[in-house]
Design a protein around this motif. Sequence first.
Motif, short mmCIF file in Angstrom:
data_model
loop_
_atom_site.label_atom_id
_atom_site.label_comp_id
_atom_site.label_asym_id
_atom_site.label_seq_id
_atom_site.Cartn_x
_atom_site.Cartn_y
_atom_site.Cartn_z
N ALA A 109 -3.89 -34.43 -47.55
CA ALA A 109 -5.07 -33.93 -46.87
C ALA A 109 -6.32 -34.29 -47.66
O ALA A 109 -6.27 -34.48 -48.88
N MET A 110 -7.44 -34.34 -46.95
CA MET A 110 -8.73 -34.44 -47.60
C MET A 110 -9.29 -33.02 -47.68
O MET A 110 -9.68 -32.43 -46.68
N ALA A 111 -9.26 -32.47 -48.88
CA ALA A 111 -9.72 -31.11 -49.13
C ALA A 111 -11.19 -31.12 -49.57
O ALA A 111 -11.81 -32.18 -49.69
N LEU A 112 -11.71 -29.92 -49.79
CA LEU A 112 -13.04 -29.76 -50.36
C LEU A 112 -12.93 -29.02 -51.68
O LEU A 112 -12.21 -28.02 -51.79
N THR A 113 -13.65 -29.49 -52.68
CA THR A 113 -13.75 -28.79 -53.96
C THR A 113 -15.05 -28.00 -53.97
O THR A 113 -16.13 -28.56 -53.73
N VAL A 114 -14.95 -26.69 -54.23
CA VAL A 114 -16.13 -25.82 -54.25
C VAL A 114 -16.16 -25.04 -55.56
O VAL A 114 -15.12 -24.63 -56.07
N ASP A 115 -17.34 -24.85 -56.11
CA ASP A 115 -17.48 -24.12 -57.38
C ASP A 115 -17.37 -22.62 -57.18
O ASP A 115 -16.86 -21.90 -58.05
N ASP A 116 -17.85 -22.12 -56.03
CA ASP A 116 -17.84 -20.69 -55.74
C ASP A 116 -16.90 -20.45 -54.57
O ASP A 116 -17.17 -20.91 -53.45
N PRO A 117 -15.78 -19.75 -54.78
CA PRO A 117 -14.83 -19.57 -53.68
C PRO A 117 -15.39 -18.83 -52.49
O PRO A 117 -14.89 -18.98 -51.37
N THR A 118 -16.44 -18.02 -52.67
CA THR A 118 -17.00 -17.28 -51.52
C THR A 118 -17.77 -18.20 -50.58
O THR A 118 -18.20 -17.76 -49.51
N GLU A 119 -17.93 -19.48 -50.95
CA GLU A 119 -18.53 -20.43 -50.00
C GLU A 119 -17.66 -20.57 -48.76
O GLU A 119 -18.16 -21.01 -47.71
N THR A 120 -16.39 -20.22 -48.85
CA THR A 120 -15.53 -20.26 -47.66
C THR A 120 -15.95 -19.22 -46.63
O THR A 120 -15.53 -19.30 -45.47
N TYR A 121 -16.76 -18.23 -47.03
CA TYR A 121 -17.23 -17.21 -46.09
C TYR A 121 -18.49 -17.65 -45.35
O TYR A 121 -18.97 -16.93 -44.46
N GLY A 122 -19.06 -18.78 -45.73
CA GLY A 122 -20.29 -19.24 -45.10
C GLY A 122 -20.15 -20.64 -44.57
O GLY A 122 -19.12 -21.03 -44.00
N ASP A 123 -21.19 -21.43 -44.76
CA ASP A 123 -21.20 -22.82 -44.31
C ASP A 123 -20.50 -23.65 -45.36
O ASP A 123 -21.12 -24.16 -46.30
N LEU A 124 -19.18 -23.76 -45.21
CA LEU A 124 -18.36 -24.35 -46.25
C LEU A 124 -18.72 -25.82 -46.45
O LEU A 124 -18.60 -26.64 -45.55
#
Length: 309
Positions: free
Chosen positions: A107-122
């Motif tokens: 899969a092509m995933a996304l790397t995010v520094d703040d996990p709560t970004e999944t609650y917004g505009d990821l």
Amino acid sequence: MAELTDNDANEGRHEPGAERYWNESWYLDFVSDDGSLGGYARTGFYPNLDTCWYWACLVGEGRPLVTVIDHEVPIPTGRSIGLRHGGLWTDYTVEQPWERVSLGLEAMALTVDDPTETYGDLRGDPTPLGFELEWDTQGAPYPFPLDITRYEVPCRVEGEILVGDERIDFRGSGQRDHSWGVRDWWVMSHHWCEGALEDGTRFHGTHAMPGWGDWSIGYVQPPGGSPEGGYGIVSSETAFDDDGLPVTAQMSFPGLELSVEAVAHSPVLLTSPDGDLSRFPRSMVRYREADGRAGVGWVEYGQPQTPSP
């Protein structure tokens, strides 16, 4: 639930019910023995909404969250559980019913520094993510009581993980579960957990959070033994941060008093067709039993939000 048979009748797909939120899902959790690296994958069919939700992630101590969250995957035809959609490929195979399953993921995933970004505009950095992992049963499957169509299976997990340019040989513990029936995330708050202590003790529990009833289900499996469990055997008290992510907890099972420390988080925002919201934090944790035994595992919480106007 139905009796666990020697074939794949329960391990595979089931005939959907008529309810709007009838759901069938397969979870696969894993954590390294030292609790420094882990992840999970979930395939969830909502046939009466004509969609599949797919989640996969890799988390670690000192690592950013690498996540796949796609709520618009077509449901495969026939009895297949594998998925093909855009940049997502998965293959879930029951190698031996109740004993071993394997998961392939590209899969092509996304790397995010703040996990709560999944609650917004990821948004994040596109990152290739791949799993070639096997879940081997360690002990015995645990069918839920009270005619609930669900079972949990404690496992050892081995294989290979690819993330970005890294290639990781993985060894650790995990749990897989399979359930089918109504799953209305926007109605009830709950807590779920699974864990493995260093001496081989395995445990699992799920219960309603305050304000949402009084019920609890789970098991404690001694080293080398079979799960012993039933109704009303687990309780917990959790401290959350300002975003509703767990920080620490105290959990009680028969014969176990556990302190819990969250290591890394992989939450998901769940939006109903009517616009209702539920936050769904899942966190990799370390356990410490009152007698000093250490352990690892995963916890999750269902957190329905105020309905959208």
